[in-house]
Design a protein around this motif. Structure first.
Motif, PDB file in Angstrom:
ATOM      1  N   GLU A   1      -2.388  14.785   4.186  1.00 33.49           N
ATOM      2  CA  GLU A   1      -1.548  15.633   5.033  1.00 33.49           C
ATOM      3  C   GLU A   1      -2.143  17.032   5.159  1.00 33.49           C
ATOM      4  O   GLU A   1      -2.234  17.585   6.253  1.00 33.49           O
ATOM      5  CB  GLU A   1      -0.124  15.726   4.440  1.00 33.49           C
ATOM      6  N   LYS A   2      -2.553  17.587   3.996  1.00 37.01           N
ATOM      7  CA  LYS A   2      -3.098  18.944   3.994  1.00 37.01           C
ATOM      8  C   LYS A   2      -4.403  18.970   3.214  1.00 37.01           C
ATOM      9  O   LYS A   2      -4.474  18.492   2.078  1.00 37.01           O
ATOM     10  CB  LYS A   2      -2.112  19.939   3.370  1.00 37.01           C
ATOM     11  N   VAL A   3      -5.427  19.561   3.828  1.00 33.53           N
ATOM     12  CA  VAL A   3      -6.751  19.629   3.196  1.00 33.53           C
ATOM     13  C   VAL A   3      -6.692  20.404   1.889  1.00 33.53           C
ATOM     14  O   VAL A   3      -7.319  20.034   0.890  1.00 33.53           O
ATOM     15  CB  VAL A   3      -7.765  20.281   4.156  1.00 33.53           C
ATOM     16  N   LYS A   4      -5.906  21.464   1.854  1.00 38.71           N
ATOM     17  CA  LYS A   4      -5.865  22.325   0.666  1.00 38.71           C
ATOM     18  C   LYS A   4      -5.264  21.617  -0.549  1.00 38.71           C
ATOM     19  O   LYS A   4      -5.430  22.075  -1.681  1.00 38.71           O
ATOM     20  CB  LYS A   4      -5.078  23.600   0.958  1.00 38.71           C
ATOM     21  N   ASP A   5      -4.562  20.490  -0.305  1.00 37.09           N
ATOM     22  CA  ASP A   5      -4.029  19.738  -1.441  1.00 37.09           C
ATOM     23  C   ASP A   5      -5.123  18.940  -2.149  1.00 37.09           C
ATOM     24  O   ASP A   5      -4.946  18.501  -3.290  1.00 37.09           O
ATOM     25  CB  ASP A   5      -2.929  18.777  -0.969  1.00 37.09           C
ATOM     26  N   VAL A   6      -6.270  18.740  -1.486  1.00 37.39           N
ATOM     27  CA  VAL A   6      -7.342  17.905  -2.033  1.00 37.39           C
ATOM     28  C   VAL A   6      -8.577  18.734  -2.405  1.00 37.39           C
ATOM     29  O   VAL A   6      -9.216  18.500  -3.428  1.00 37.39           O
ATOM     30  CB  VAL A   6      -7.737  16.813  -1.013  1.00 37.39           C
ATOM     31  N   LEU A   7      -8.895  19.722  -1.569  1.00 34.58           N
ATOM     32  CA  LEU A   7     -10.097  20.531  -1.784  1.00 34.58           C
ATOM     33  C   LEU A   7      -9.737  22.005  -1.974  1.00 34.58           C
ATOM     34  O   LEU A   7      -8.833  22.526  -1.328  1.00 34.58           O
ATOM     35  CB  LEU A   7     -11.049  20.391  -0.591  1.00 34.58           C
ATOM     36  N   LYS A   8     -10.498  22.672  -2.886  1.00 35.65           N
ATOM     37  CA  LYS A   8     -10.306  24.085  -3.172  1.00 35.65           C
ATOM     38  C   LYS A   8     -11.628  24.813  -2.965  1.00 35.65           C
ATOM     39  O   LYS A   8     -12.709  24.251  -3.176  1.00 35.65           O
ATOM     40  CB  LYS A   8      -9.838  24.312  -4.618  1.00 35.65           C
ATOM     41  N   VAL A   9     -11.545  26.084  -2.558  1.00 39.48           N
ATOM     42  CA  VAL A   9     -12.754  26.893  -2.391  1.00 39.48           C
ATOM     43  C   VAL A   9     -13.474  26.990  -3.729  1.00 39.48           C
ATOM     44  O   VAL A   9     -12.865  27.238  -4.772  1.00 39.48           O
ATOM     45  CB  VAL A   9     -12.391  28.304  -1.864  1.00 39.48           C
ATOM     46  N   GLY A  10     -14.811  26.725  -3.713  1.00 35.50           N
ATOM     47  CA  GLY A  10     -15.630  26.775  -4.930  1.00 35.50           C
ATOM     48  C   GLY A  10     -15.823  25.419  -5.586  1.00 35.50           C
ATOM     49  O   GLY A  10     -16.623  25.275  -6.518  1.00 35.50           O
ATOM     50  N   GLN A  11     -15.091  24.432  -5.137  1.00 35.23           N
ATOM     51  CA  GLN A  11     -15.170  23.087  -5.721  1.00 35.23           C
ATOM     52  C   GLN A  11     -16.509  22.423  -5.348  1.00 35.23           C
ATOM     53  O   GLN A  11     -16.966  22.503  -4.215  1.00 35.23           O
ATOM     54  CB  GLN A  11     -13.997  22.246  -5.213  1.00 35.23           C
ATOM     55  N   ASP A  12     -17.160  21.786  -6.352  1.00 36.15           N
ATOM     56  CA  ASP A  12     -18.408  21.055  -6.098  1.00 36.15           C
ATOM     57  C   ASP A  12     -18.071  19.689  -5.489  1.00 36.15           C
ATOM     58  O   ASP A  12     -17.167  19.000  -5.954  1.00 36.15           O
ATOM     59  CB  ASP A  12     -19.178  20.840  -7.411  1.00 36.15           C
ATOM     60  N   VAL A  13     -18.830  19.300  -4.473  1.00 34.28           N
ATOM     61  CA  VAL A  13     -18.601  18.010  -3.816  1.00 34.28           C
ATOM     62  C   VAL A  13     -19.929  17.334  -3.461  1.00 34.28           C
ATOM     63  O   VAL A  13     -20.965  17.994  -3.351  1.00 34.28           O
ATOM     64  CB  VAL A  13     -17.760  18.180  -2.525  1.00 34.28           C
ATOM     65  N   ARG A  14     -19.871  15.983  -3.365  1.00 38.95           N
ATOM     66  CA  ARG A  14     -20.985  15.185  -2.836  1.00 38.95           C
ATOM     67  C   ARG A  14     -20.539  14.644  -1.499  1.00 38.95           C
ATOM     68  O   ARG A  14     -19.393  14.252  -1.313  1.00 38.95           O
ATOM     69  CB  ARG A  14     -21.326  14.010  -3.762  1.00 38.95           C
ATOM     70  N   ALA A  15     -21.447  14.632  -0.533  1.00 41.14           N
ATOM     71  CA  ALA A  15     -21.077  14.152   0.797  1.00 41.14           C
ATOM     72  C   ALA A  15     -22.294  13.529   1.467  1.00 41.14           C
ATOM     73  O   ALA A  15     -23.435  13.741   1.060  1.00 41.14           O
ATOM     74  CB  ALA A  15     -20.537  15.304   1.635  1.00 41.14           C
ATOM     75  N   ARG A  16     -22.003  12.751   2.472  1.00 40.92           N
ATOM     76  CA  ARG A  16     -23.075  12.103   3.209  1.00 40.92           C
ATOM     77  C   ARG A  16     -23.192  12.775   4.585  1.00 40.92           C
ATOM     78  O   ARG A  16     -22.188  13.075   5.226  1.00 40.92           O
ATOM     79  CB  ARG A  16     -22.791  10.611   3.373  1.00 40.92           C
ATOM     80  N   VAL A  17     -24.426  12.993   5.032  1.00 42.90           N
ATOM     81  CA  VAL A  17     -24.673  13.564   6.357  1.00 42.90           C
ATOM     82  C   VAL A  17     -24.411  12.475   7.391  1.00 42.90           C
ATOM     83  O   VAL A  17     -25.041  11.419   7.352  1.00 42.90           O
ATOM     84  CB  VAL A  17     -26.116  14.076   6.492  1.00 42.90           C
TER      85      VAL A  17
END
Length: 559
Positions: free
Chosen positions: A479-495
């Protein structure tokens, strides 16, 4: 006896004025015979000159009573005079005549005069302009008009103003009939205002406007005139119907502006004294009656002068160059900075386009940073020229006042005295080789730099940001991005997308661990994220980010 009385004695009526003869002069009184059966006495204090009285003098007295308790006739010299004077005053009042009286005292609201009886002259009726100090009239004789009588109280009210107004009206009419346009007349300064002075021309008031006092500039008429001063002026205009006269002082002499253009040609160097400092410039007196204006922008080529008073003082002698002369407007435009060469003429040689320069950050604004290259010469780095990769909302995110910086000269606008600088141009644009560094299906690591309602920005190497759309964060509904991700959080992602032209990289967190089959099945979903609608350019995406803010402002609730 009755026959004798009828033949030898006059008929006497109490309250009447009768004639009497002084029979005897005593120490404090005189004995008076009025032809009645008994005499009367009158105090010497009732006579203006008691020493001049002699036995046998005939005087007029008021018969107050025919007989008092002592059998004496009651007489009064003073009351006889008052009765006679009152009758005289009544006659003058009825005939509209004038009367002269001597000022006895200053009382509340005016003066008390002796006109045979006591009379009151209100302060407002002493003159056309009520005098400030009534004591200057003490002991003086004044001619007045009787304006009010009260028989019962024996009150008399006078007016001197009506006489003066009548005299002035007569003089005014005479002057208006004689004076002509261009005539020289003498007068006395009667009143001074901010816009001029009123001159009394012996009954007629003329206006001498401040602009007609001097060919030179005056701040206030009091610089030339004072109340009571006698002046000779020229008649400029006459309105006989409205009884108005316009006067001039400066018109008595030749207009110095007639020859000014020849005397002060353009580019001529002149000297003068500072006579006035105003926010927009400084007035310089070149000669009596002639002033030039140095606009604040003409004080220096390079110094940022907010007010002329910061660099000039009253009375200071300065040199300047004539920029222009307007005889009609009576203006001489001057410049101090034209005495020196314009350093901006050399800027393009000293700081050619493409060259690298150093300077100190002097000021920050919402749209960029001003860098001082040398005293008075600034360059401006626009916020869009600070970084190739970062979307910077305010220059204070990367710079602060006083920082030493290096930049490249991008453009020079000599006419407007502007130098455009760029910091990002000192390094290669990483987006030129982005498709070599980031390929579709590469797995990358980074930190969440911004959170928006539609997704999150992930900072990769070299400050390059990629965007994870909300649909690519998790397989579960978010529902809300901020509920899952926070500024400064390390993430892995695919291009999943690379657009070199639009400078954007699309990422997917949920696809970071997908197998080849899963990637193939998800490819349609990746393609469904339309840049024009959902992702947009990186610049536009940042503009829409809810957490975007400028330093000093409160962050939004979505952070």
């Amino acid at each position: 006896m009755q026959e004798m009385l009828g033949k030898g004695m006059k008929a006497f009526t109490e309250g009447s004025i009768v004639k009497g003869k002084i029979l005897e002069k005593r120490a404090s009184e005189v004995l008076v015979d009025i032809g009645y059966k008994s005499e009367g006495v009158i105090s010497l204090s009732e006579f203006e000159d008691p020493d001049a009285l002699k036995v046998g003098d005939e005087i007029e007295v008021l018969l107050e009573r025919l007989e008092n308790d002592e059998g004496m006739v009651v007489l009064s010299k003073e009351k006889a005079a008052q009765k006679q004077n009152w009758e005289k005053i009544v006659k003058i009042f009825n005939e509209g005549g004038l009367i002269t009286g001597k000022v006895k005292a200053v009382v509340k609201g005016g003066l008390m005069l002796n006109v045979g009886v006591e009379a009151f002259l209100p302060g407002s009726q002493v003159d056309i302009v009520p005098p400030k100090n009534l004591r200057e009239f003490e002991g003086k004789s004044l001619e007045c008009k009787i304006v009010k009588l009260n028989e019962e109280r024996k009150n008399v009210v006078l007016s001197r103003r009506e006489i003066i107004e009548a005299e002035r009206a007569e003089k005014r009419s005479k002057i208006l009939g004689q004076v002509q346009k261009g005539s020289l007349v003498k007068g006395v300064v009667k009143n001074i205002t901010d816009f001029g002075a009123f001159i009394d021309l012996d009954g007629l008031d003329g206006l001498l406007h401040i602009t007609d006092m001097s060919w030179s500039r005056l701040t206030h008429p009091t610089e030339m005139l004072k109340i009571g001063q006698e002046v000779e002026v020229m008649v400029l205009e006459i309105d006989r119907e409205k009884e108005r006269v316009s006067l001039g002082l400066k018109q008595k002499s030749n207009n110095p502006w007639d020859q000014i253009a020849d005397k002060y040609p353009v580019n001529m160097k002149v000297k003068g004294k500072v006579t006035n400092l105003v926010p927009y410039g400084a007035f310089i007196e070149l000669e009596p009656g002639i002033e030039g204006l140095v606009h604040v922008s003409e004080l220096s080529w390079t110094k940022r002068i907010a007010r002329p008073a910061d660099v000039l003082t009253m009375g200071q002698e300065v040199e300047a160059v004539v920029l222009g002369v307007s005889k009609d407007d009576q203006k001489v435009s001057l410049s101090v900075r034209q005495l020196e060469s314009n350093p901006w003429d050399e800027v393009s040689l000293k700081y050619p386009v493409g060259s690298q320069v150093k300077g100190k950050v002097r000021n920050l604004t919402a749209y960029g940073a001003f860098v001082e290259l040398e005293e008075g010469i600034d360059g401006m780095i626009h916020v869009s020229d600070l970084s190739w990769t970062r979307k910077i909302n305010h220059p204070s995110e990367v710079l602060k006042k006083g920082d030493d910086v290096e930049a490249q000269v991008l453009e020079i606008d000599k006419a407007n005295q502007r130098i455009s600088l760029g910091m990002k141009q000192l390094a290669d644009d990483p987006w030129k080789s982005i498709d070599e560094r980031y390929k579709i299906n590469d797995v990358v690591e980074g930190k969440v730099s911004k959170v928006a309602s539609f997704g999150a920005f992930i900072q990769l190497a070299d400050e390059i940001d990629g965007l994870v759309h909300i649909s690519q964060i998790s397989n579960d509904r978010i529902e809300k991005v901020k509920d899952v991700l926070k500024v400064g959080q390390d993430v892995r992602a695919r291009v999943i997308k690379v657009d070199k032209t639009e400078r954007r990289i699309g990422l997917s967190i949920k696809a970071a661990d997908y197998t080849a089959d899963q990637l193939e099945r998800e490819k349609a979903n990746f393609d469904a994220i339309k840049p024009s609608e959902d992702l947009g350019s990186l610049e536009h995406a940042f503009d829409k980010a809810e957490e975007d803010y400028r330093p000093g402002e409160k962050k939004t609730k979505s952070e």
